[in-house]
Each structure stands twice: as structure tokens, then as C-alpha cells.
Design a protein around this motif. Structure first.
Motif, PDB file in Angstrom:
ATOM      1  N   ASP A 198      35.735  40.353  16.495  1.00  0.00           N
ATOM      2  CA  ASP A 198      37.103  40.382  16.761  1.00  0.00           C
ATOM      3  C   ASP A 198      37.698  38.932  16.389  1.00  0.00           C
ATOM      4  O   ASP A 198      39.190  38.571  15.721  1.00  0.00           O
ATOM      5  CB  ASP A 198      37.625  41.205  17.855  1.00  0.00           C
ATOM      6  CG  ASP A 198      38.230  42.689  18.198  1.00  0.00           C
ATOM      7  OD1 ASP A 198      38.196  42.973  17.390  1.00  0.00           O
ATOM      8  OD2 ASP A 198      37.684  43.335  19.107  1.00  0.00           O
TER       9      ASP A 198
ATOM     10  N   LYS B 254      38.101  37.938  13.264  1.00  0.00           N
ATOM     11  CA  LYS B 254      38.984  38.218  12.254  1.00  0.00           C
ATOM     12  C   LYS B 254      40.411  37.805  12.921  1.00  0.00           C
ATOM     13  O   LYS B 254      41.121  36.874  11.625  1.00  0.00           O
ATOM     14  CB  LYS B 254      39.186  39.905  12.966  1.00  0.00           C
ATOM     15  CG  LYS B 254      38.407  40.818  11.839  1.00  0.00           C
ATOM     16  CD  LYS B 254      38.817  42.297  12.281  1.00  0.00           C
ATOM     17  CE  LYS B 254      38.398  42.331  14.058  1.00  0.00           C
ATOM     18  NZ  LYS B 254      38.661  44.139  14.409  1.00  0.00           N
ATOM     19  N   GLU B 255      40.731  36.945  14.091  1.00  0.00           N
ATOM     20  CA  GLU B 255      41.846  36.350  14.945  1.00  0.00           C
ATOM     21  C   GLU B 255      40.908  34.404  13.638  1.00  0.00           C
ATOM     22  O   GLU B 255      42.333  34.085  12.901  1.00  0.00           O
ATOM     23  CB  GLU B 255      41.513  35.858  15.942  1.00  0.00           C
ATOM     24  CG  GLU B 255      42.152  35.637  16.530  1.00  0.00           C
ATOM     25  CD  GLU B 255      43.446  36.016  16.929  1.00  0.00           C
ATOM     26  OE1 GLU B 255      44.767  35.201  16.735  1.00  0.00           O
ATOM     27  OE2 GLU B 255      43.845  37.114  16.552  1.00  0.00           O
TER      28      GLU B 255
ATOM     29  N   PRO C  12      43.986  41.138   8.193  1.00  0.00           N
ATOM     30  CA  PRO C  12      43.260  41.963   8.399  1.00  0.00           C
ATOM     31  C   PRO C  12      43.977  43.081   9.091  1.00  0.00           C
ATOM     32  O   PRO C  12      45.013  42.647  10.149  1.00  0.00           O
ATOM     33  CB  PRO C  12      41.456  41.858   8.869  1.00  0.00           C
ATOM     34  CG  PRO C  12      42.598  40.569   9.470  1.00  0.00           C
ATOM     35  CD  PRO C  12      43.351  40.032   8.595  1.00  0.00           C
TER      36      PRO C  12
ATOM     37  N   PHE D  78      38.564  38.031   5.936  1.00  0.00           N
ATOM     38  CA  PHE D  78      39.350  38.888   6.106  1.00  0.00           C
ATOM     39  C   PHE D  78      38.221  39.798   5.048  1.00  0.00           C
ATOM     40  O   PHE D  78      38.314  40.643   4.607  1.00  0.00           O
ATOM     41  CB  PHE D  78      40.584  38.831   4.921  1.00  0.00           C
ATOM     42  CG  PHE D  78      40.306  37.837   3.878  1.00  0.00           C
ATOM     43  CD1 PHE D  78      39.561  37.837   2.401  1.00  0.00           C
ATOM     44  CD2 PHE D  78      39.909  36.154   4.030  1.00  0.00           C
ATOM     45  CE1 PHE D  78      39.160  37.012   1.447  1.00  0.00           C
ATOM     46  CE2 PHE D  78      39.615  35.331   3.366  1.00  0.00           C
ATOM     47  CZ  PHE D  78      39.728  35.104   1.667  1.00  0.00           C
TER      48      PHE D  78
ATOM     49  N   SER E 111      30.201  42.349  12.034  1.00  0.00           N
ATOM     50  CA  SER E 111      29.370  41.059  10.537  1.00  0.00           C
ATOM     51  C   SER E 111      27.979  40.808  10.107  1.00  0.00           C
ATOM     52  O   SER E 111      27.715  40.940  10.718  1.00  0.00           O
ATOM     53  CB  SER E 111      30.592  40.355  11.013  1.00  0.00           C
ATOM     54  OG  SER E 111      30.278  38.785  10.593  1.00  0.00           O
TER      55      SER E 111
ATOM     56  N   PHE F 235      44.346  44.000  12.778  1.00  0.00           N
ATOM     57  CA  PHE F 235      43.428  43.738  13.473  1.00  0.00           C
ATOM     58  C   PHE F 235      43.318  44.737  14.466  1.00  0.00           C
ATOM     59  O   PHE F 235      42.393  44.152  16.039  1.00  0.00           O
ATOM     60  CB  PHE F 235      44.364  42.386  14.420  1.00  0.00           C
ATOM     61  CG  PHE F 235      44.273  41.467  13.808  1.00  0.00           C
ATOM     62  CD1 PHE F 235      43.554  40.205  14.341  1.00  0.00           C
ATOM     63  CD2 PHE F 235      45.603  40.741  12.670  1.00  0.00           C
ATOM     64  CE1 PHE F 235      43.093  39.529  12.907  1.00  0.00           C
ATOM     65  CE2 PHE F 235      45.618  39.665  12.060  1.00  0.00           C
ATOM     66  CZ  PHE F 235      44.663  38.699  12.662  1.00  0.00           C
TER      67      PHE F 235
ATOM     68  N   ASN G  55      38.694  43.385   4.491  1.00  0.00           N
ATOM     69  CA  ASN G  55      40.154  43.745   3.454  1.00  0.00           C
ATOM     70  C   ASN G  55      39.821  44.326   1.971  1.00  0.00           C
ATOM     71  O   ASN G  55      39.552  43.321   1.805  1.00  0.00           O
ATOM     72  CB  ASN G  55      41.071  42.081   3.135  1.00  0.00           C
ATOM     73  CG  ASN G  55      41.809  42.375   2.579  1.00  0.00           C
ATOM     74  OD1 ASN G  55      42.528  43.175   2.641  1.00  0.00           O
ATOM     75  ND2 ASN G  55      41.883  41.231   2.125  1.00  0.00           N
TER      76      ASN G  55
END
Length: 454
Positions: free
Chosen positions: A321, A324-325, A343, A329, A351, A345, A333
Motif C-alpha cells: 500500500d 502504491k501511494e 493505480p 504503478f 511487490s 488504490f 497497472n
């Protein structure tokens, strides 16, 4: 350290063998401090997540003053739409800073007289509103065109194109944007390059309704072969040297600056144990010394590592998370669109292919006359700014190995003193005095005698 609780008994035994190798005189170490951006009075932070030609750029605002006076003008290579701009969470850069910061690690010499045995180990602690209506979609007399205008969060944003820097500067002032004197000179190269201008200021009504105490980071997403960061406009507000920390996230490997030299910060040095209480001052002095020595027109690599691991860890790796923030992407994506979007969210992902490079640039208008141009490489070699404290054994030593160990300490202490003086440009006599006070009872008389030679 959290990882200790996850080790199996077999792995504990293996680690014990490695930690108690008699020639090393070393115990398994642990992290004790980090040199994060709080060390610097004026430090800007930027996160760049990039894969191929796609870029997500996050800018942490270090603006000081009334929010009504805030205005930012950023040259961008393409025309941005509203869906390519968002406001990020205020805390997003903190975990990146903590994870990649230069760190101090601590080791303890084992008893040189003790037999080699398997041992478990443990961590030892160680202008009001929007400033009036825009003057229209185009101002032909000034050569400025408003390509887009929208609101994102507490920011009012316009995307401009311009033909002349004089006209752009006049347009900005006429529309309530407070920009420094002399901007037109720095705007001209971007206009010649046909770049657009991302312009933002605070909508006071929305800012007050948001309940946020500080301005949140702005994040923009775009596609362009240009892998660059415009820094020249920011120099207009600078009265002294500025520190810039750039966190580059990539699925490939280490990022480097192409139009200036990229050098590694001095690292992996054994330094006196008293630095534990002075680590912030130590690292500031080390960076200034390296900055002066290298001729100032350099970017320093402070960290390069796969985001999935760390050794030692100054902070936990970022969660999916958090990544992503921060703009990652490429793992989630799957859109075939040529324009990168943010993306979803709410979509979970795992990852395993994010490499982080932390670059530290100290610059002035004279030392960095050009914007930063970056290059992604396939080099995934790990590097970190890491500084080592090695505590001597403090117990009784009666065996032959203990006597040899004891005789070796003064030379080791002096080498640590010389290393610290070289890294920081601190006075060697002051260092020796501080070291004498930090040495335990066992080696005090030896070190006292050794210091009397100087």
C-alpha cells in the motif's frame, strides 16, 4: 529487530557460527540510529517512480509561511489532465526516508578467551481562495495559453503554455501568483523546449475545510522519454545552499545523474563508539566534507537496494500500500492506454520488483546551473551509507589470545580516530580526548598511555 523472532533453531546455529568467527572479534550487530532529512534545515524531497517512459512524480512541499502565499510553477514535458494529478498522503515520504537513510550499526567484541560455542542472540537495544478568475483560455498579447484548469484537493491548478518568458511572468503576476523576481530568465529555456507549466496555489476555502495543518504532497503522472527533474526555478527562493533528496523507484536497478557526477557517499567505516551520541553531527560533517572534496557539482548516492529486503534495516521495507501511494504503478497497472493513470488504490498486490535509489544533492544556483537528468541502469548492486561502532570486550582477559587482543586495541582506537578525522574534518586531538572518556576500564590505561605519545 523483528526478524530475530522468525529465525529457526537451525538458522540460529548457522548465524552463531558466522557471528563468532574468532578472527573477526565481532558479534552480530544491530542498527542504532539513522541520518534522515530532519538533519537539514532546508531539505526538499521528491519521489520519482519510473518504468520505461512512464513517470509518477511526488513532491513534498517544504513551504514555510502563510499558505495563501504558496505558489508552485513546475515545467512538465507534456500536457497534463486532471486524472493525472492527485494529492498524496502527507506521510508517504516518511517511510522512504526512514528506510533509505544512512545508518549507524553497533557491534560488540566477544570474549577472546571463551570457547567457540553456538549461542542464540538478541538485539541489545539499541492571496485568498483562487486569487480571482483566470484571464481566459488564452491571452494573445502575452503569448500565454491556459491549456487546462481544474481543482485537486486543496489546490487550484492550471496548465499553461507560453511563447515568451516575459509574457508568462506577467500572466502569473496578473492572476495572483506570487513568484520571485528574475523568474523570466529561468523560464525561457523551458519555453524554448516547448514544455508546459504546471502551476498550483492553495484554495484557502478547501484547505480550511480539509482540516490539514500542512500542505499535502502533489503527485503528477505523465509519459515522456525525458527522465529529468527541473530544479532551477526552485533556486529563485533559495538564499543559502539547498539539500534535495530524490528517491527513485524502478523495476530495473540503480538510477544515476547523467549531467553531473554521481558518487557514493563514504561508507563502511569503523568510527569511535562516542559517535553513537553524536551521530547527527557526525553525518552532517561527513556530508559537508565529501561535498567540498568532490567539487560540489555532484550527486551523492546514499542508498541503493531492492525494496524487498535490507541489511541492516533502519526501518521496515515499505508495504504494498505504501509503494502504491508512492506512485509504483508497473506491478498493478495493466492498462494498454498510452497515458499512465494512477493505480486502483483498493487493488491488492505484492511487490518483489522495486529498486530504490536515494540521491542527495546539495546545490546553489551557481553549482547546479542545469536541471537534473537521470538514467535508469540495470545495476542492482546494493549500497548503503553505513557506519560501524565496534565495542571492545570489557571483561577479564587471562589467556594468551586475550593478551594479544588487549595489545591490539590502541592501534585499533587510533585508526578509528584517524578515520573519523578524515571523514568529518574534526580536530584529531578533540577526537582522541573524547575517545579516552568512552573507553572502558579494561583498556583505559593502555589508551591513556598511547595518547601520551601525541
Amino acid at each position: 529487530m523483528k526478524i530475530f523472532r522468525l529465525l529457526t533453531p537451525l538458522l540460529l546455529a548457522i548465524v552463531a557460527v558466522l557471528c563468532f568467527a574468532p578472527a573477526a572479534w565481532a558479534f552480530c550487530g544491530f542498527y542504532v540510529a539513522k541520518a534522515d532529512t530532519k538533519l537539514y534545515n532546508k531539505a526538499s524531497q521528491v519521489v520519482i517512480a519510473r518504468d520505461g517512459n512512464r513517470t509518477v512524480l511526488t513532491m513534498a512541499n517544504d513551504f514555510q509561511g502563510e499558505v495563501k502565499d504558496f505558489a508552485i510553477v513546475i515545467p512538465v514535458p507534456t500536457l497534463l489532465k486532471k486524472e493525472q494529478v492527485r494529492v498524496a498522503k502527507p506521510q508517504i515520504i516518511e517511510p522512504l526516508d526512514a528506510f533509505s537513510a544512512p545508518r549507524l550499526v553497533e557491534y560488540f567484541d566477544p570474549d577472546p578467551c571463551a570457547p567457540i560455542i553456538f549461542n542464540n542472540f538478541r538485539a541489545l537495544g539499541g492571496a485568498g481562495g483562487a486569487g480571482g478568475a483566470l484571464s481566459g483560455s488564452s491571452d494573445r498579447s502575452l503569448g500565454v495559453t491556459v491549456e487546462a484548469s481544474f481543482n485537486v484537493g486543496e489546490y487550484d491548478i492550471v496548465i499553461l503554455s507560453a511563447k515568451e518568458s516575459d509574457g508568462l511572468e506577467t500572466w502569473l503576476k496578473n492572476n495572483g501568483y506570487k513568484i520571485p523576481q528574475g523568474a523570466k530568465q529561468l523560464l525561457q529555456p523551458y519555453i524554448r523546449s516547448s514544455m508546459k507549466f504546471f502551476v498550483a496555489k492553495v484554495n484557502l476555502d478547501k484547505f480550511n475545510q480539509s482540516g490539514y495543518e500542512f500542505l499535502r504532497p502533489l503527485q503528477i503522472s505523465y509519459q515522456s522519454p525525458k527522465f529529468m527533474l527541473p530544479i532551477r526555478l526552485g533556486m529563485l527562493n533559495a538564499t543559502t545552499e539547498q539539500d534535495l533528496i530524490v528517491y527513485i523507484l524502478s523495476p530495473e536497478g540503480r538510477a544515476e545523474i547523467t549531467n553531473y557526477r554521481t558518487v557514493k557517499i563514504p561508507s563502511n567505516a569503523n568510527i569511535p563508539v562516542f559517535v553513537k551520541n553524536e551521530f547527527n553531527e557526525f553525518y552532517k560533517s561527513l556530508f559537508q566534507t565529501a561535498y567540498t572534496k568532490e567539487g560540489k557539482r555532484v550527486g551523492f548516492l546514499e542508498y541503493a537496494w531492492d525494496m524487498g529486503s535490507c541489511d541492516p534495516c533502519s526501518a521496515d521495507p515499505l508495504t504494498p500500500d505504501e509503494l502504491k501511494e508512492a506512485g509504483v504503478f508497473w506491478l498493478i497497472n495493466n492498462s494498454s492506454s498510452n497515458v499512465p493513470v494512477f493505480p486502483n488504490f483498493g487493488t491488492p498486490f505484492f511487490s518483489s520488483n522495486v529498486f530504490i535509489s536515494r540521491l542527495h544533492i546539495r546545490y546553489t544556483r551557481d553549482t547546479f546551473p542545469e536541471d537534473l537528468i537521470f538514467l535508469q541502469t540495470a545495476n542492482r548492486e546494493s549500497f548503503q551509507g553505513r557506519y560501524i561502532l565496534q565495542h571492545p570486550f570489557q571483561g577479564e582477559l587471562k589467556c594468551q589470545a586475550g593478551k594479544e587482543y588487549k595489545r591490539s586495541l590502541p592501534k585499533r582506537f587510533e585508526q578509528e580516530a584517524q578515520t573519523l578525522a578524515k571523514l568529518t574534518n574534526w580536530d584529531i586531538q578533540d577526537i582522541r580526548k573524547k575517545m579516552k572518556l568512552s573507553v572502558g576500564n579494561l583498556t583505559y590505561s593502555l589508551w591513556e598511555s598511547f595518547l601520551s605519545w601525541f
